[in-house]
Scaffold this motif. Sequence first.
Motif, PDB file in Angstrom:
ATOM      1  N   LEU A   1       3.260   0.399 -10.614  1.00 52.62           N
ATOM      2  CA  LEU A   1       3.255  -0.214  -9.280  1.00 52.62           C
ATOM      3  C   LEU A   1       1.929  -0.925  -9.018  1.00 52.62           C
ATOM      4  O   LEU A   1       1.893  -2.009  -8.439  1.00 52.62           O
ATOM      5  N   GLN A   2       0.835  -0.311  -9.484  1.00 52.69           N
ATOM      6  CA  GLN A   2      -0.470  -0.938  -9.261  1.00 52.69           C
ATOM      7  C   GLN A   2      -0.641  -2.186 -10.135  1.00 52.69           C
ATOM      8  O   GLN A   2      -1.119  -3.210  -9.669  1.00 52.69           O
TER       9      GLN A   2
ATOM     10  N   THR B   1       0.844  -1.201   0.000  1.00 48.18           N
ATOM     11  CA  THR B   1       0.000   0.000   0.000  1.00 48.18           C
ATOM     12  C   THR B   1       0.876   1.247   0.000  1.00 48.18           C
ATOM     13  O   THR B   1       1.904   1.279   0.660  1.00 48.18           O
ATOM     14  N   LEU B   2       0.454   2.255  -0.742  1.00 50.44           N
ATOM     15  CA  LEU B   2       1.134   3.551  -0.707  1.00 50.44           C
ATOM     16  C   LEU B   2       0.126   4.646  -0.387  1.00 50.44           C
ATOM     17  O   LEU B   2      -1.026   4.589  -0.844  1.00 50.44           O
ATOM     18  N   LEU B   3       0.558   5.620   0.395  1.00 50.81           N
ATOM     19  CA  LEU B   3      -0.247   6.826   0.607  1.00 50.81           C
ATOM     20  C   LEU B   3       0.106   7.787  -0.520  1.00 50.81           C
ATOM     21  O   LEU B   3       1.275   8.127  -0.696  1.00 50.81           O
TER      22      LEU B   3
ATOM     23  N   GLY C   1       1.451  -5.065  -7.847  1.00 51.03           N
ATOM     24  CA  GLY C   1       0.372  -5.392  -6.928  1.00 51.03           C
ATOM     25  C   GLY C   1       0.173  -4.415  -5.782  1.00 51.03           C
ATOM     26  O   GLY C   1      -0.280  -4.788  -4.703  1.00 51.03           O
ATOM     27  N   VAL C   2       0.487  -3.134  -6.030  1.00 51.93           N
ATOM     28  CA  VAL C   2       0.372  -2.130  -4.976  1.00 51.93           C
ATOM     29  C   VAL C   2      -1.021  -1.508  -5.017  1.00 51.93           C
ATOM     30  O   VAL C   2      -1.550  -1.225  -6.097  1.00 51.93           O
ATOM     31  N   SER C   3      -1.630  -1.299  -3.844  1.00 54.01           N
ATOM     32  CA  SER C   3      -2.867  -0.527  -3.829  1.00 54.01           C
ATOM     33  C   SER C   3      -2.581   0.846  -3.222  1.00 54.01           C
ATOM     34  O   SER C   3      -1.643   0.998  -2.443  1.00 54.01           O
ATOM     35  N   VAL C   4      -3.364   1.826  -3.625  1.00 53.12           N
ATOM     36  CA  VAL C   4      -3.074   3.192  -3.203  1.00 53.12           C
ATOM     37  C   VAL C   4      -4.215   3.749  -2.372  1.00 53.12           C
ATOM     38  O   VAL C   4      -5.384   3.407  -2.576  1.00 53.12           O
TER      39      VAL C   4
END
Length: 520
Positions: free
Chosen positions: A77-78, A31-33, A82-85
């Motif tokens: 990245l998403q 996860t990223l902010l 597999g990153v969610s934001v």
Amino acid sequence: MRWVALLAAVAGHCLAAESPYPSPKAINSSTLLVIGDDALSGPEQLLVGTLQGITSRARPLVFRNSTGGARLWLAELQQTWGVSVESVPSVEALLKRSRPAFEGGYVLCNASSGDSVLAAVTASSLLGAVAVDASLQTVADSAGLEQVFDARNQTSMSVIRLLNGTSSGAVLSSRVAVLQAPSKLCCLWDYALFATAGAWYDPSMSDPTSRAILDSMQPGWALLGWGGSEKQTVTAASTRAGWVNAADWARNLAPLAGFRAAEPMAQPNALPPSLPPAPARKHTVAFLMTDGDNLQWLLNDFATGPAWWGSPQRGTVPMGWTLSAALPRVAAPVATMLYGQATVRSGPGSACDVFVAGPSGAGYAYPDLMGGEALATFAAASRTAARAAGLGVVNVLGSTYSAAAADAMAEGMDGVLWYEFDPYDGLHGSVSFSSQGVPVVGARFMLWEGYDTPESIAAKVATLSTDPTSPEAYSLVVVHAWSSNVTQAAMTAKLLEAQSVDVVCPDELVSRVRAFVRHA
Ligand SMILES: *[C@@H]1O[C@H](CO)[C@@H](O)[C@H](O)[C@H]1NC(C)=O
Ligand SMILES: *[C@@H]1O[C@H](CO)[C@@H](O)[C@H](O)[C@H]1NC(C)=O
Ligand SMILES: *[C@@H]1O[C@H](CO)[C@@H](O)[C@H](O)[C@H]1NC(C)=O
Ligand SMILES: *[C@@H]1O[C@H](CO)[C@@H](O)[C@H](O)[C@H]1NC(C)=O
Ligand SMILES: *[C@@H]1O[C@H](CO)[C@@H](O)[C@H](O)[C@H]1NC(C)=O
Ligand SMILES: *[C@@H]1O[C@H](CO)[C@@H](O)[C@H](O)[C@H]1NC(C)=O
């Protein structure tokens, strides 16, 4: 304390050939902010940048979305990592949301004063804090941060004297330093904090702060940022066994450095292990785009610019691209995206996009200016970095040709493409072989304003050898990123193919030279 220092010294000695780029405690994040960057003021960018840097020491957490390349890397990245934001609407919300990942305080500064900005970044680096301009002090206070230092009247040097290696401060990195004009509040400060690096700016590279920082670096160090003069900055790093990674307009480098692919990464265009027999009476040409060592260009408009990777002609011509060998350690998602989009060679004479490490290897340095041990360190770091990035051919930009430097840079590589600083084609296409038999090929032509054109190259190639055993049958063409482009390369290729010249990617030119050119 003494034992710790001793161990650090011993470890430091052994580390010299290893990568200078730090890693977070934990690689990758799910996860990223994400905060929108376009609407932020300069002081807000400085605050968010330092917050990115300090949180990135543990794992990537904060990402800035902007109209530059940042959107591409968020999408990569998403989609691929597999990153969610999670979108965060304001700096204040971001400060609150990023606790408890960030427990430090803030360094007060005056963002209108260059000295104070550099002092604040260096102090934040040493104290694990964020840099806060006086206009944002109430925002920091209301998020529960405490002031830990006042840098409004300080300089980078005064902060180093006050804090470096003291009971209240950490020790500055001896492997990474950040040279950055303090007016660029937007960019790169995150990486300084991530690396616990000192930040300074001195176009002359010779003032007392430059001397203190340069003298504190260990062989195999990286200067991130940019200075006043290319030659002066790169010379200062090279003569101190370091190299430059141009990164002055880079956003998000610290969080990007926390994403790491399995190494060696594979670029999609490996050459078949055995080449077809020597072509009968043909001249071979390869194109190579300049400036791929420039991290800030790669992060900003390289991928979308119609002159470069975004060209509609890309995929219609065999094209070589220089690429920073540091990418797997500083921005692996950039490499995964480019490798995923590269045109894959489908057979003899087909279009391709092939990446070449450099210039000049691990980063931009003039290896001919390096003494024996420094040269060995740079060559080893370059080889390790290039191989980790899946790059077999290295493009070296020397201040002037040196057989010793070419030999060192060729070790363990498939080929060296050598440029002279001024002009890049100063070797006029000459070919030599390293002591291990690795081809070292000088550029012959330049698609560059004031030098060659598609027509002049076609006319000159028509007079050159077609005997594949002769070095005169091979031409490496520099494609200058700032005054030429893929369209020009495609135009040249069309003229050459009409003359039955073989246009190939640079790795194939190198393997033809190795296989066919007569040498002792
Ligand atoms: C980033 O910004 C672009 C353009 O402003 C927007 O379309 C996109 O949704 C944003 N991405 C995120 C994750 O906020
Ligand atoms: C901040 O720096 C600027 C430029 O040096 C200076 O003019 C201004 O007075 C400084 N502000 C404060 C509050 O010291
Ligand atoms: C900065 O220095 C000036 C001149 O020495 C002084 O007048 C001012 O009060 C100082 N400001 C801070 C914030 O220390
Ligand atoms: C910071 O402190 C360390 C440890 O004392 C020292 O080795 C290094 O040279 C210092 N860095 C600078 C830039 O003075
Ligand atoms: C990080 O993510 C990449 C892409 O998904 C993956 O290849 C790599 O193995 C991951 N690294 C770690 C240490 O989890
Ligand atoms: C490519 O370069 C040529 C020559 O400098 C220029 O006329 C043309 O506009 C450029 N095209 C692109 C897409 O950049």
